[in-house]
Scaffold this active site. Structure first.
Site, PDB file in Angstrom:
ATOM      1  N   LYS A  55      15.108  -0.431  -7.285  1.00  0.00           N
ATOM      2  CA  LYS A  55      14.884   0.991  -7.500  1.00  0.00           C
ATOM      3  C   LYS A  55      15.740   1.845  -6.581  1.00  0.00           C
ATOM      4  O   LYS A  55      16.209   2.911  -6.967  1.00  0.00           O
ATOM      5  CB  LYS A  55      13.407   1.333  -7.294  1.00  0.00           C
ATOM      6  CG  LYS A  55      12.492   0.757  -8.363  1.00  0.00           C
ATOM      7  CD  LYS A  55      11.067   1.218  -8.158  1.00  0.00           C
ATOM      8  CE  LYS A  55      10.162   0.689  -9.255  1.00  0.00           C
ATOM      9  NZ  LYS A  55       8.753   1.149  -9.089  1.00  0.00           N
ATOM     10  N   HIS A  79       4.966  10.444  -1.864  1.00  0.00           N
ATOM     11  CA  HIS A  79       4.921  11.846  -2.306  1.00  0.00           C
ATOM     12  C   HIS A  79       4.576  12.757  -1.123  1.00  0.00           C
ATOM     13  O   HIS A  79       3.593  13.511  -1.147  1.00  0.00           O
ATOM     14  CB  HIS A  79       3.909  12.033  -3.441  1.00  0.00           C
ATOM     15  CG  HIS A  79       4.342  11.419  -4.738  1.00  0.00           C
ATOM     16  ND1 HIS A  79       5.312  11.984  -5.539  1.00  0.00           N
ATOM     17  CD2 HIS A  79       3.932  10.294  -5.365  1.00  0.00           C
ATOM     18  CE1 HIS A  79       5.473  11.230  -6.621  1.00  0.00           C
ATOM     19  NE2 HIS A  79       4.659  10.186  -6.528  1.00  0.00           N
TER      20      HIS A  79
END
Length: 616
Positions: free
Chosen positions: A263, A290
């Site tokens: 990723k 996040h």
């Protein structure tokens, strides 16, 4: 006529003549067929004439000649003798199949002939009908020549034109993209051509007054220096797609290296082993899953320069960027994501150096996850972080005591959070909206002077759009996210004003560039014109003077100086009428206006003469 020996052996004893009764044995049906075929093979016999006709129910064909009374021509002795016994030697099933095949073939020929004749008759009738119609419409043209020829040619031309129009329309509007081809176009009104990406009117009216510095976002991002782009990724706002664009879709001198199955990508500066992008797909969740504004502003400098001495740390510029989304769509998308098992337990929520306690931030579920929860239960939880998530992640939580709700009243807390989120969003280097993908791409390219390889795609069909809710549920979701609703309204207004401002600035720059090019070409043309005119004048003067006079005069050491003086004199003479007109207009105004007009006129003349002198 004698038969060959092998035929006689096959058939057995010879048959009786036609006058007497034939000799029959154990298989009368077979012998009757053999006798009939042998009789048909004899020329001039009655069976031959009967055999010449087709079987019952089978036609000879549409264009076959009528039956004749005279007997057909006799075959050769060998062929006539061999045809019947060889056919008789075949098995009964094979002979039946051959007979059915012949019958079907004759019926197919008949159908094809009937279809051909029918189409020909229809075409002939259509031709007469069209010729009659054209004779009524184009009556005056009938006297010019033969009407049939003209109508045929005109009909062919109209058919070819129609086919060409269909081909062009199919090429321009393939599939169902052209709304003119849809059946709904006949019942619905004409669509507004000024439609934007989110199906709202493109002629939007601004609600907020922003300064020029707020609208003009031009970041001097030096990718070879020490500047860093920090991407604040809010859940379910399309940040994953935008993050992939940052690492895979930007034209760079040294593109990011993305390996298959991983990723994270390696985004190093040209010539350095140091990243220029701080995001999920470049550095991972280095500050937590996040991370919000409060976490990133305190964590990113420590992560990037933590291993260096404080005195050796470079003075970096951290350019924060983010993506926002419509609050209702984002809320429904997060609910669907939680239904599938998402928890975001790895989020740290660090504020003021510590994570929140279980009393400050209780959980909405008791198990491992909240999968399969209904929408009503999702909305009923008062501690759900999905409520007003965008305001909370963009504001400075240290101003309200982090997650401790007892520091200040709720109304004051909401006001402080909203103003902090608006201020941080306005001073960010860039922010985009999920509902405006192409405008987001345009503003990012103009802000950072970095171009994407392929354009962004607007996806209007998402998981949130597939959720059908009534008006009551929608109003409740808007009530739960009232801070996000106000922040999104502010962000959308600022975003569209920035887009319009940048587009107008781009058009003004292009217009100014065209004017400079036009002025440049005009000066070049005047220069060549005056030079050719001065050369022609000097040649005419030299021809009029005598040779003695030319020798007596002193030669000019610098002929280019005379050409320059002539060009400047011609320019000043041509600009005098314009100066007189402008001075007369300026005399009617006040003194300040007179000085301003005179200075602007003199500056324009000096620039114009300077451009000509430069080209000389």
């Amino acid at each position: 006529m004698a038969l060959p020996a092998f035929a006689a052996r096959t058939l057995g004893p010879p048959l009786q003549p036609e006058q007497g009764a034939p000799a029959r044995t154990t298989c009368p049906r077979r012998h009757s067929r053999v006798e009939a075929e042998l009789a048909a093979s004899r020329p001039g016999s009655v069976a031959a004439s009967v055999h010449a006709s087709p079987p019952r129910g089978v036609s000879l064909g549409f264009n076959s000649p009528p039956l004749q009374d005279k007997p057909p021509k006799a075959f050769s002795s060998l062929a006539g003798a061999l045809r019947a016994p060889l056919f008789a030697l075949l098995p009964r099933g094979r002979r039946r199949r051959m007979h059915d095949l012949r019958r079907r073939w004759d019926l197919g020929s008949l159908c094809r002939a009937l279809l051909t004749r029918g189409l020909a008759a229809v075409g002939h009738s259509l031709k007469h009908v069209l010729s009659a119609i054209f004779s009524k419409i184009f009556g005056p043209l009938a006297s010019v020549g033969n009407m049939d020829e003209k109508s045929n040619k005109l009909l062919l031309a109209l058919v070819m034109l129609f086919l060409f129009a269909v081909i062009v329309l199919q090429y321009v509007c393939p599939g169902t993209e052209c709304q003119l081809l849809r059946l709904q176009a006949f019942s619905s009104p004409v669509p507004d051509p000024y439609r934007s990406e989110d199906e709202s009117s493109a002629r939007f009216v601004p609600r907020y007054n922003f300064s020029r510095s707020d609208l003009l976002r031009k970041v001097d991002f030096d990718i070879k220096g020490d500047d860093l782009i920090v991407f604040l990724h809010i859940q379910k706002t399309g940040g994953t797609t935008f993050g992939r664009h940052l690492v895979r879709n930007i034209q760079l001198e040294q593109p990011c290296e993305c390996r298959v199955g991983q990723k994270k990508c390696t985004c190093h500066r040209p010539g350095k082993r140091e990243t220029w992008l701080f995001s999920r797909f470049s550095t991972g969740w280095s500050c937590g899953l996040h991370a919000d504004w409060t976490e990133l502003t305190s964590c990113v400098p420590a992560v990037v320069d933590g291993k260096r001495d404080a005195r050796l740390r470079p003075s970096r510029n951290f350019h924060y960027i983010t993506i926002l989304r419509d609050p209702v769509s984002r809320y429904l998308s997060e609910w669907r994501h939680v239904q599938r098992g998402a928890t975001w337990k790895a989020s740290l929520h660090v504020c003021d150096g510590r994570p929140p306690t279980s009393e400050e931030l209780p959980s909405c579920y008791t198990g491992d996850d909240w999968s399969g929860c209904p929408l009503k239960e999702f909305m009923d939880c008062p501690y759900n972080l999905a409520n007003n998530r965008q305001v909370r992640m963009l504001s400075d939580l240290t101003l309200v005591g982090c997650y401790n709700l007892s520091v200040m009243p709720e109304k004051q807390r909401n006001k402080v959070l909203l103003e902090s989120a608006k201020s941080n969003l306005k001073h960010m280097a860039f922010f985009g909206l999920t509902e405006f993908q192409r405008k987001t791409q345009y503003l990012f390219e103009k802000t950072f002077n970095m171009n994407f390889i392929s354009p962004f795609t607007q996806y209007n069909t998402t998981r949130a759009s597939s959720v059908e809710i009534n008006e009551e549920i929608q109003k409740r979701i808007e009530g739960l996210n009232f801070l996000d609703m106000e922040l999104y309204s502010f962000a959308k207004d600022l975003f569209l004003q920035r887009y319009q401002f940048m587009r107008q600035k781009e058009h003004q720059d292009a217009r100014r560039k065209r004017q400079e090019q036009r002025k440049f070409l005009k000066g070049r043309f005047l220069q060549t014109h005056f030079l050719s005119q001065s050369q022609s004048q000097s040649q005419s003067q030299g021809q009029n003077q005598s040779p003695g006079q030319n020798l007596s005069q002193s030669p000019n050491p610098n002929p280019n100086q005379n050409l320059t003086q002539n060009v400047s004199q011609n320019l000043t003479q041509s600009s005098k009428p314009n100066l007189i007109r402008k001075e007369n207009r300026g005399s009617q105004k006040q003194g300040s206006g007179q000085e301003q007009s005179h200075s602007s006129t003199s500056n324009g003349t000096n620039d114009y003469i300077g451009s000509v002198e430069t080209w000389r």
